[in-house]
Design a protein around this motif. Structure first.
Motif, PDB file in Angstrom:
ATOM      1  N   LEU A  28      49.055  36.426  40.097  1.00 46.45           N
ATOM      2  CA  LEU A  28      49.168  35.291  39.194  1.00 46.45           C
ATOM      3  C   LEU A  28      49.804  34.099  39.904  1.00 46.45           C
ATOM      4  O   LEU A  28      49.385  32.954  39.728  1.00 46.45           O
ATOM      5  CB  LEU A  28      49.994  35.672  37.965  1.00 46.45           C
ATOM      6  N   CYS A  29      50.803  34.375  40.722  1.00 47.06           N
ATOM      7  CA  CYS A  29      51.467  33.294  41.459  1.00 47.06           C
ATOM      8  C   CYS A  29      50.573  32.745  42.569  1.00 47.06           C
ATOM      9  O   CYS A  29      50.519  31.528  42.776  1.00 47.06           O
ATOM     10  CB  CYS A  29      52.783  33.794  42.038  1.00 47.06           C
ATOM     11  N   THR A  30      49.866  33.615  43.295  1.00 48.21           N
ATOM     12  CA  THR A  30      48.970  33.115  44.343  1.00 48.21           C
ATOM     13  C   THR A  30      47.815  32.322  43.733  1.00 48.21           C
ATOM     14  O   THR A  30      47.310  31.380  44.355  1.00 48.21           O
ATOM     15  CB  THR A  30      48.420  34.275  45.191  1.00 48.21           C
ATOM     16  N   LEU A  31      47.405  32.697  42.516  1.00 50.11           N
ATOM     17  CA  LEU A  31      46.381  31.926  41.807  1.00 50.11           C
ATOM     18  C   LEU A  31      46.860  30.486  41.582  1.00 50.11           C
ATOM     19  O   LEU A  31      46.155  29.516  41.870  1.00 50.11           O
ATOM     20  CB  LEU A  31      46.079  32.602  40.477  1.00 50.11           C
ATOM     21  N   THR A  32      48.085  30.357  41.081  1.00 48.41           N
ATOM     22  CA  THR A  32      48.623  29.028  40.806  1.00 48.41           C
ATOM     23  C   THR A  32      48.877  28.256  42.098  1.00 48.41           C
ATOM     24  O   THR A  32      48.614  27.054  42.182  1.00 48.41           O
ATOM     25  CB  THR A  32      49.930  29.150  40.000  1.00 48.41           C
ATOM     26  N   ILE A  33      49.377  28.951  43.106  1.00 47.57           N
ATOM     27  CA  ILE A  33      49.624  28.305  44.396  1.00 47.57           C
ATOM     28  C   ILE A  33      48.312  27.831  45.005  1.00 47.57           C
ATOM     29  O   ILE A  33      48.241  26.740  45.587  1.00 47.57           O
ATOM     30  CB  ILE A  33      50.359  29.265  45.344  1.00 47.57           C
ATOM     31  N   LEU A  90      41.320  30.876  47.385  1.00 51.28           N
ATOM     32  CA  LEU A  90      42.460  31.675  46.929  1.00 51.28           C
ATOM     33  C   LEU A  90      42.527  31.722  45.415  1.00 51.28           C
ATOM     34  O   LEU A  90      42.885  32.751  44.827  1.00 51.28           O
ATOM     35  CB  LEU A  90      43.757  31.091  47.502  1.00 51.28           C
ATOM     36  N   PHE A  91      42.179  30.617  44.768  1.00 48.88           N
ATOM     37  CA  PHE A  91      42.182  30.584  43.303  1.00 48.88           C
ATOM     38  C   PHE A  91      41.197  31.601  42.737  1.00 48.88           C
ATOM     39  O   PHE A  91      41.548  32.403  41.861  1.00 48.88           O
ATOM     40  CB  PHE A  91      41.821  29.176  42.818  1.00 48.88           C
ATOM     41  N   TYR A  92      39.965  31.589  43.230  1.00 45.15           N
ATOM     42  CA  TYR A  92      38.953  32.517  42.708  1.00 45.15           C
ATOM     43  C   TYR A  92      39.304  33.967  43.045  1.00 45.15           C
ATOM     44  O   TYR A  92      39.170  34.855  42.192  1.00 45.15           O
ATOM     45  CB  TYR A  92      37.580  32.168  43.285  1.00 45.15           C
ATOM     46  N   PHE A  93      39.742  34.192  44.280  1.00 49.40           N
ATOM     47  CA  PHE A  93      40.123  35.550  44.692  1.00 49.40           C
ATOM     48  C   PHE A  93      41.275  36.064  43.833  1.00 49.40           C
ATOM     49  O   PHE A  93      41.247  37.203  43.337  1.00 49.40           O
ATOM     50  CB  PHE A  93      40.515  35.548  46.178  1.00 49.40           C
ATOM     51  N   SER A  94      42.302  35.226  43.653  1.00 50.10           N
ATOM     52  CA  SER A  94      43.485  35.659  42.900  1.00 50.10           C
ATOM     53  C   SER A  94      43.172  35.841  41.423  1.00 50.10           C
ATOM     54  O   SER A  94      43.741  36.714  40.766  1.00 50.10           O
ATOM     55  CB  SER A  94      44.612  34.639  43.070  1.00 50.10           C
ATOM     56  N   PHE A  95      42.257  35.033  40.896  1.00 50.67           N
ATOM     57  CA  PHE A  95      41.903  35.148  39.476  1.00 50.67           C
ATOM     58  C   PHE A  95      41.310  36.524  39.186  1.00 50.67           C
ATOM     59  O   PHE A  95      41.732  37.223  38.246  1.00 50.67           O
ATOM     60  CB  PHE A  95      40.912  34.046  39.095  1.00 50.67           C
ATOM     61  N   SER A 101      44.238  43.845  38.505  1.00 52.84           N
ATOM     62  CA  SER A 101      45.571  44.466  38.524  1.00 52.84           C
ATOM     63  C   SER A 101      46.180  44.501  37.134  1.00 52.84           C
ATOM     64  O   SER A 101      46.917  45.427  36.792  1.00 52.84           O
ATOM     65  CB  SER A 101      46.490  43.706  39.474  1.00 52.84           C
ATOM     66  N   PHE A 102      45.857  43.496  36.311  1.00 54.97           N
ATOM     67  CA  PHE A 102      46.412  43.459  34.958  1.00 54.97           C
ATOM     68  C   PHE A 102      45.851  44.576  34.090  1.00 54.97           C
ATOM     69  O   PHE A 102      46.579  45.220  33.336  1.00 54.97           O
ATOM     70  CB  PHE A 102      46.118  42.103  34.314  1.00 54.97           C
TER      71      PHE A 102
END
Length: 501
Positions: A28-33, A90-95, A101-102
């Motif tokens: 979630l944090c890497t998504l926002t970053i 990174l946004f798409y991967f993290s999303f 994971s959720f």
């Protein structure tokens, strides 16, 4: 705005460091970053070439002086392009990784890591595909070999492929959240958590697509001279939209996220207050029952003593002996009820250890099955070994209380009880459902209150479910109930899973 983003990024990096043990928090944090990184590098790239200041400044909101300083800044263009593409990827991967994971448990299959690795490999390939230096080298080779048409065709094909992949990531992520919500709809805490997470991510996704629907992209083109590179202007012209509306959209998106966070926290606080109030009622009842039992035991002892004396005096009177025997037995039952009430409401000391979730369930079911006639108990086991932290004896007693209530509710007309175990997020779950008469809606939130009972009797003091609440909350777990009159009653117990590393 850009400086606030930088401050927010520093905060998120600290947040990741503090909660690094949680995989979903990490993604979630890497998504926002990733989004912030893309936004900052995109802004710097626009300022590098002073592209359409009048348009861009409507949503970046820089003053002329700040913009000029950025324009004159010595930023490496290739680095900015790489950071922009890296943030988008990174946004798409993290999303997608966050959604996976959720919806997966902490006890998720070890092979799940290969899913993350696979997604990471796709991201690396996409990053290299849009790398400016690599593209310039391929363009030079294609130009020398007179294959520019082939290069452009492959470039367009790659754009389409990766755009489809990225869109698929978003669609699949939202589908996973929807699946998770539907699958665990019966578990209130899991359902609410999933709902508010999903609703909070939607505005961020909309704002991302509003700005970066075209990204990642190839920004470099060769010219007649290798020392002079043509850097492409981003395609930021949206049909039926104007960028002057962006601040309103951004504020609206942030407002929706904050509102959903507030609603989630408010709901959690509400149920937390209910638990606190119930705990206070139990503690108060515990003090009251000790004072009550001390007094009533003396009266019961006196009644039993007199009854025993009269049994000796009227040994030849069968009617009197029968009545006196009933009085003596009633005293004994009252003693037992008082002792049980004392035991269930007194302070408990847990012996916590890792125990398979099905062990106390099988013990409790076995205790009832041998004595049942018109009630059937169905136990749905899982193939996996679900380990939770528990005091096995206390949890077994909790299950006995709940099963006893279900059996008593079904004893007249008969019926079935279904017991199932599962795991979701950080919880091991036990669900006990019967098709009995159900509980009135106004009574559902009162059933954990001491001495409250829908079936009062001499032996039923209404403290069994209070005991269950006390034990489960002492395990840092949750116990929930839902019922519909004439159809069913279901208890859901959530206990902390043993984390598998």
């Amino acid at each position: 705005m850009i400086f606030l983003c930088l401050i927010f990024m520093v905060f998120l990096i600290f947040f990741i460091y503090k909660y690094l043990s949680s995989r979903s928090i990490f993604f979630l944090c890497t998504l926002t970053i990733g989004w912030i990184l893309a936004y900052i590098s995109f802004t710097l790239y626009l300022s590098k070439f002073n592209y359409y200041y009048n348009v861009v400044n409507q949503f970046i909101d820089f003053g002329p002086g700040t913009w000029n300083r950025l324009v004159l800044g010595n930023f490496d263009t290739h680095t900015l392009i790489r950071l922009l593409n890296l943030g988008i990827i990174l946004f798409y991967f993290s999303f997608l990784s966050f959604s996976i994971s959720f919806v997966s448990s902490l006890r998720s299959h070890p092979k799940l890591r290969f899913v993350y690795i696979g997604l990471g490999i796709v991201g690396i390939i996409q990053f290299l595909f849009y790398d400016p230096s690599l593209n310039l080298m391929l363009q030079d080779l294609a130009f020398e070999a007179d294959k520019m048409d082939l290069y452009e065709k492959l470039s367009r094909t790659g754009d389409i492929v990766f755009q489809v992949i990225n869109d698929t990531y978003l669609i699949l992520s939202l589908a996973l959240f929807l699946y998770h919500y539907i699958r665990y709809y019966q578990l209130r805490s899991i359902r609410d958590h999933t709902f508010y997470i999903t609703i909070s991510l939607l505005p961020l996704t909309f704002v991302h697509l509003f700005i970066f629907y075209w990204a990642p992209a190839n920004f470099v083109r060769i010219t007649f001279s290798k020392s002079f590179i043509n850097y492409v202007q981003p395609s930021i012209n949206l049909f039926l939209m104007e960028y002057r509306f962006f601040p309103l959209l951004a504020i609206g998106a942030i407002g929706i996220m904050l509102y959903n966070i507030y609603k989630f926290k408010a709901n959690e606080a509400r149920y937390s207050n209910i638990n606190i109030i119930t705990k206070k009622k139990i503690d108060t009842a515990s003090l009251g029952i000790r004072a009550f039992t001390h007094a009533i035991k003396n009266h019961l002892l006196a009644i039993r003593s007199e009854a025993e004396y009269l049994q000796e005096k009227f040994a030849d009177d069968e009617d009197a002996l029968y009545s006196l025997k009933l009085i003596t037995e009633s005293c004994e039952q009252s003693f037992q009820s008082i002792n049980q009430a004392n035991d269930k409401l007194k302070q408990i000391t847990l012996n916590i250890k890792a125990v398979p979730l099905d062990v106390p369930i099988e013990r409790a079911i076995q205790r009832f099955r041998s004595n049942l006639t018109n009630v059937e108990i169905h136990f749905e086991k899982t193939n996996s070994n679900i380990l939770v932290y528990m005091d096995e004896d206390y949890i077994n007693e909790v299950l006995n209380n709940i099963l006893k209530n279900s059996v008593e509710a079904l004893s007249n007309a008969g019926g079935s009880i279904w017991v199932s175990v599962n795991y979701v997020d950080q919880w091991g779950t036990i669900s006990i459902r019967d098709n009995g008469p159900g509980i009135e809606a106004e009574h559902v939130e009162e059933i954990f209150t001491p001495f409250f009972s829908t079936k009062p009797s001499i032996t039923n003091w209404g403290i069994g479910l209070s005991f269950c609440h006390k034990v489960i909350t002492a395990h840092s777990g949750k116990i929930e109930v839902k019922s519909e009159v004439g159809k069913y009653t279901q208890f859901d117990i959530l206990l902390p899973l043993v984390k598998r590393v």
